[in-house]
Every structure is written in C-alpha cells, then in structure tokens.
Design a protein around this motif. Sequence first.
Motif, PDB file in Angstrom:
ATOM      1  N   ALA A  95       0.894  -1.164  -0.005  1.00 50.40           N
ATOM      2  CA  ALA A  95      -0.051   0.033   0.017  1.00 50.40           C
ATOM      3  C   ALA A  95       0.755   1.318  -0.006  1.00 50.40           C
ATOM      4  N   ARG A 122       0.929   4.265  -2.579  1.00 47.42           N
ATOM      5  CA  ARG A 122       0.950   5.783  -2.410  1.00 47.42           C
ATOM      6  C   ARG A 122       2.256   6.482  -2.942  1.00 47.42           C
ATOM      7  N   GLU A 159      -6.228   3.274  -3.837  1.00 47.68           N
ATOM      8  CA  GLU A 159      -6.837   2.206  -3.278  1.00 47.68           C
ATOM      9  C   GLU A 159      -8.020   1.818  -4.161  1.00 47.68           C
TER      10      GLU A 159
END
Length: 239
Positions: free
Chosen positions: A73, A77, A93
């Motif tokens: 994740a 980002r 996401e």
Amino acid sequence: MAVQVEIWTDINCPFCYLGKARFEEALQAFPHRDSVEVVHRSFELDPTLPHDHSDAVVPHIAEKYGISEEQAAANERGIGAQAEAMGLTYQIEGRDFGSSFDMHRLLHFALAQGRQEAMLNALYAANFAEDAPLFGDAERLVRVAVGAGFDEAGVRAVLDDSTAYAEAVRADEAEAAALGARGVPFFVIDRKYGVSGAQPSEVFEQALRQAWTDRAPVLQTVAEGDVCGPDGCALPERN
C-alpha cells in the motif's frame, strides 16, 4: 520523414501511465514534434491470466514481491505521489488487475481508425483515475470505449470475436521480445534508440533530439576545386 516512436505498454502498468505523461511533456518541448509519429504497441505483464480475471492490486503486489500488504500500500501511495506531481489522478486504493488482452485488441482496433491515442487515454483513465473495477468486465470496457467516442457496435464486434486483432497483439509481443524488452514502458525511436522505464522528460527529449540529428547527417567534403560564389569565381592560375 517523421521520427517514429514505438511505445510498448500494458494497461496494468502504473509506470506506463506515468511514462506516457513524461514522454508527452518531452514531446511538447521538442521543436520538431509535428514530425514525430507515435505508435503504441502491446505488452502483457502476465499473458497467462484468465480472460475474466480480476483481483485487488495491493494483495497481488504483496504476494508477488514477498512484502506485507502495508508495504504494498505504501508503494501505491508513492506512485500516487509521482502521478500527482505530473498532474495525473491516481487511485491509491481499490484498483484491480487482470488480463489486458482484450484491451490491447481494442487498441489495435483504434489504431486501424487512426484514434489509438484516444482509446489508450480512456483505458488509462478507467484503470488509474476512476474507482470502478476495470478488468474481467466486458460491459465496462464497452462503456469506456464508447465514452471515448468509439462506435458501440464496432467495439462489441471486436470483444465478441476473440480472434479480432489477436494476431496483431501477439506480433507486438513477439517483437518486444526480439528487441530485448523485459518490462514496460519500453520506448523505441526509429528502431535505433531504446529507452526503458518511466524516465524523466529530459531523457526523452534528449533521445528525440539525438534521433532527429541522426536523420540529417553532416555532409563531409571529400574534394575541393574551383567554384563560383557570391563574390565571384575563382581565377585560374597563370603559368
């Protein structure tokens, strides 16, 4: 003659999304941009995926690279921050991934109509800028293509015929392998210069300038003799 730039990409690839924007920034700064022909070529990151495959990106990245989902994740980002710096929208996401073969077939369908750029932009936006899943859903693909101005009946005809433009996709992939491409984006200029990855725009501009220079070789004088010019003609020597 135009400088030809061939770009191998996959819709699944976030660096292809970034690389396209960086290349276009370089192209806008290139003084001979009107003499540059861009063609997009097909490359599947995973050609073994089933036709209807769709799965979440973050768990997939974590499993593929042996990292935690938190790390995966964070990687998303980081890519999102790069996209934002380019003025691009990037969903960090909820994105999915899957087989891109039908999308590549649609890109060749668009190429035949001289509108490949419009199709590619629409597919990138659908995958990276919008929050709805893209892969494994033929109806979603139809809506994306129609939204980009393509004829619905034509799009459906391509998607309903699994052989339509399939050979063109496979030919692109075989050519990429022959050229030594191990990943995408992969840029080939005049079949002479290769640029791998989402490089800074300055790198692309330098490659374009080099290709343009090589198309206009410097004349080398191999012999000199008497000539006439604006100031007159050379006088013959007197004995």
